[in-house]
Design an enzyme around this catalytic site. Structure first.
Site, short mmCIF file in Angstrom:
data_model
loop_
_atom_site.label_atom_id
_atom_site.label_comp_id
_atom_site.label_asym_id
_atom_site.label_seq_id
_atom_site.Cartn_x
_atom_site.Cartn_y
_atom_site.Cartn_z
N VAL A 163 -0.55 -50.16 14.03
CA VAL A 163 -0.74 -49.58 15.36
C VAL A 163 0.20 -50.24 16.37
O VAL A 163 -0.10 -51.31 16.91
CB VAL A 163 -2.22 -49.74 15.79
CG1 VAL A 163 -2.48 -48.98 17.07
CG2 VAL A 163 -3.16 -49.25 14.69
N ARG A 328 18.20 -17.34 -11.80
CA ARG A 328 18.54 -16.28 -10.85
C ARG A 328 19.88 -15.64 -11.23
O ARG A 328 20.92 -16.31 -11.24
CB ARG A 328 18.63 -16.88 -9.44
CG ARG A 328 19.14 -15.95 -8.36
CD ARG A 328 18.17 -14.84 -8.05
NE ARG A 328 18.65 -14.01 -6.94
CZ ARG A 328 18.16 -12.81 -6.65
NH1 ARG A 328 17.18 -12.28 -7.39
NH2 ARG A 328 18.64 -12.14 -5.64
N GLU A 450 8.88 -45.14 11.62
CA GLU A 450 9.34 -46.46 11.16
C GLU A 450 10.71 -46.82 11.71
O GLU A 450 11.53 -47.46 11.05
CB GLU A 450 9.35 -46.55 9.62
CG GLU A 450 7.99 -46.63 8.98
CD GLU A 450 7.14 -47.77 9.51
OE1 GLU A 450 7.68 -48.68 10.14
OE2 GLU A 450 5.91 -47.71 9.29
#
Ligand code: ST9
Ligand code: FAD
Length: 619
Positions: A163, A328, A450
């Site tokens: 915190v 594909r 961070e």
């Protein structure tokens, strides 16, 4: 079948074939964790990650937790809880925790290898499950009381939070205003509002331990301005008996909001209010006022986690893209494209798709090598500490690498997930039918929390290079140079080694240009002008990315050397393909990424103050 595609083969390649982790496993502090056990752990975690952990990844995104302001709760979706429980019940989260908190000692390299699998399959599980790791940190820094708490956090599987952030204190943590008022009984009352707190509310455990940075008031000699005036407090959601862990009264810390986010929605991001209607009781960690340094022990681990999460996501993004590309069918082979009757081919036949796939593959493998190399340096740090003689060189090298893992890892991963992995699917990539759009949304946060990328770049230059007087960087340069001077690849990697040598020269020149600007900013030197520091600030992200490229290229080429050796022996078809792929990645990276450093060098060497002189109105 879940969304998650892992690459355990490449993880094991790095750990055992390139980084020689067999040498640290099964002996010393890791006596109970030999190579065989480590491989079995990885196999099982891989299996769990691809099945039970990954199962709720999409569901939890589509129906994220809802905050109830009346009860201050934000329960998690049932599907996610099932995945979380599967992880906790496996007890693999104990691997890498010290025996003192009832963990299973293991080298950091094994822990980060394992973490890639959780972070790639369902990253929020890792975050909610990191309470025991926080417990280790509390144990390490704590008094007898705190050590009991640290142990309880593992035994009781309590969730924990870090915190720091407040509305006016994000990158600038030192601007935080949350206060801590000393009480007669030795505890503290915390008052203030924190913002963006991960895991601060949920229904995964009955207790939440908040690790809170707050500024003590009314105590002589502590609580000054900036980060150094912050102390670290253990603030539990419920009061508890430190001997038994039995819960008592509700403490005065409440979640007062949960953010609505672009991605990673099942990870609750909370506003946390302390002491609004009732006191929020806290306990000073270790009974010492050393908050920011203590919190950075958590931050360092979390920065490594964020880089690993980003790279893990790019890895599964690439493997999903590869699978799609192989099936594909679209268009004719380029060499037949004037022939309207030419057979249609899978898109892997198109050069631009191959360019894209190889770019994804080589970055993923380079950055995985970066994470595990950094983790192997952490092995060195841990082994030296266990032997009672800290290895300062290894610590400094780990410090140097962390902003690169976090800053470079997250920026490259998030960008490539969008520009290459999702793009491989064409319009289908934009749909929720495939995991790519969620990967892009979930990975964007990695460049932000961070410490943003800008902060990582500054950390790298000012703290990890200048303040360290270039020693760790010199150590790394020495390793790269030794590789360049070796006969690695037996002549087969000659061109790539030359490209690496040139890349190294370019990044050194960028660093030198920045160091010159820093010196020219010193008012004590003749003609010194503090504004020259802006020239450094204009290049810190460039240095971060360039150094990341050089380190990844070096590690990829080390891997290619190992792969070339292996290719000389008898191999199964799949192993032959694997090693050929390793050589191809390294070559591709060296040939397509490293040459760009020459232009970055020109930009860095010609940096002027135009951007800083421009009036704001002209932007
Ligand atoms: C966040 C959380 O964003 C997101 C995800 C949460 C998920 C949680 C779950 C996972 C976590 C698991 C963790 C488990 C725990 C593991 C524990 C391990 C057992 N390295 O340069 P100065 C220190 S959270 C080390 O003057 P300013 C150092 O003590 C929010 N230490 O800075 C230094 O003193 P000295 C994240 C460092 O100008 C002191 O700080 N928020 C480093 O005062 C002062 O340094 C951010 O990250 C370092 N690299 O302040 C904030 N750097 O010099 C980003 C500093 O004497 N902002 N210290 O040694 C910054 O980093 C700023 O640069 C600043 C500037 C705040 C440091
Ligand atoms: P600001 O600091 O306002 O930055 C805005 C912009 O300016 C950024 O681009 C930044 O790079 C740039 N900038 C700012 N200062 C400088 C500078 N000095 N030099 C160059 N550029 C600069 N925090 C916690 O404490 N605990 C948590 O658990 C947590 N979890 C989070 C989860 C999520 C989903 C989010 C979004 C955030 C979380 N955070 C947490 C907060 C997070 O760490 C911050 O958002 C982050 O540090 C950036 O702060 P900020 O958002 O205030 O941006």
């Amino acid at each position: 079948m879940t969304h998650y595609k892992s690459n355990l083969r490449d993880i094991k390649f790095n750990l055992f074939e390139v980084l020689g982790r067999g040498a640290v496993l099964g002996s010393g502090p890791y006596e109970d964790m030999d190579v065989e056990t480590a491989e079995a752990v990885l196999d099982e975690v891989d299996n769990l990650a691809r099945t039970k952990l990954a199962e709720s990844f999409a569901a939890a995104d589509r129906e994220p937790p809802v905050f109830d302001p009346e009860t201050h709760t934000a329960p998690l979706p049932a599907a996610f809880k099932k995945s979380f429980d599967a992880w906790m019940e496996s007890e693999f989260y104990k691997i890498g925790l010290p025996a003192e908190v009832d963990g299973q000692p293991a080298p950091p390299s094994l822990r980060w290898a394992m973490n890639e699998l959780i972070l790639g399959s369902n990253p929020a599980i890792y975050m909610y499950a990191s309470g025991p790791k926080f417990g280790e940190m509390i144990f390490r820094n704590g008094t007898e009381r705190d050590q009991k708490i640290g142990k309880l956090m593992n035994d009781k599987r309590w969730v924990a939070t870090m915190v720091l952030t407040e509305p006016d204190a994000g990158s600038d943590v030192g601007a935080g205003r949350t206060r801590a008022i000393p009480q007669q009984d030795g505890s503290w009352h915390i008052e203030g509002v924190k913002r963006f707190i991960t895991s601060a509310e949920h229904d995964l455990s009955d207790q939440i331990i908040h690790l809170v940075l707050a500024r003590p008031v009314g105590v002589e000699g502590v609580g000054g301005p900036g980060t150094k005036g912050l102390s670290l407090f253990i603030v539990p959601k419920y009061e508890f008996d430190v001997d038994t862990g039995d819960l008592g009264e509700r403490n005065g810390v409440y979640v007062t909001g949960v953010e609505h986010k672009m991605g990673l929605k099942v990870s609750n991001t909370c506003e946390l209010t302390f002491g609004a209607d009732q006191p929020a009781k806290g306990y000073l960690l270790g009974e010492v006022h050393d908050g920011i340094a203590q919190m950075f022990q958590v931050i360092e681990d979390a920065r490594m986690m964020v880089g690993t999460k980003a790279i893990a996501t790019l890895s599964t993004g690439y493997l999903n893209a590869l699978e799609y590309a192989k099936s594909r069918v679209q268009g004719a082979d380029l060499v037949n494209n004037r022939d309207r009757t030419a057979p249609r081919v899978t898109i892997t036949h198109h050069p631009d798709v191959r360019r894209s796939l190889l770019t994804q593959k080589s970055y993923v493998e380079g950055m995985r090598a970066l994470v595990l190399y950094t983790a192997s340096i952490q092995d060195k740090v841990a082994l030296a500490a266990a032997g009672g003689e800290p290895d300062a060189e290894a610590e400094a090298l780990n410090d140097l690498l962390l902003p690169i893992v976090k800053g470079y890892g997250s920026e490259k991963s998030w960008t490539l997930l969008g520009t290459e992995s999702l793009q491989t699917f064409g319009g289908s990539g934009f749909l929720t039918d495939y995991p790519l759009e969620q990967y892009v949304r979930d990975a964007k946060i990695d460049t932000l929390y961070e410490g943003t990328t800008a902060i990582q770049g500054q950390d790298l230059f000012f703290r990890k290079i200048i303040r360290n007087q270039g020693q760790a960087l010199g150590q790394l340069q020495g390793e790269v140079t030794a590789f360049l001077e070796s006969q690695a690849g037996n002549g087969q990697l000659k061109d790539e080694r030359e490209l690496l040598a040139k890349g190294l020269e370019d990044i050194e020149a960028i660093g030198t240009a920045m160091a010159s600007s820093a010196m020219a900013a010193d008012p004590r030197v003749p003609g010194g002008d503090p504004r020259n520091l802006y020239k450094v600030g204009l290049n810190t992200s460039r240095l971060l990315f360039g150094l990341g490229d050089v380190i990844c290229a070096w590690l990829l080429l080390r891997g290619a050397e190992v792969a070339l050796d292996a290719l000389n022996g008898e191999l199964s078809a799949s192993e032959k393909s694997f090693y050929e792929g390793k050589v191809a990645s390294a070559r591709w990276f060296a040939r397509t990424v490293l040459p760009k450093l020459a232009s970055e060098r020109v930009i860095a060497e010609n940096t002027d103050l135009a951007a800083m002189d421009l009036p704001e109105d002209a932007f």
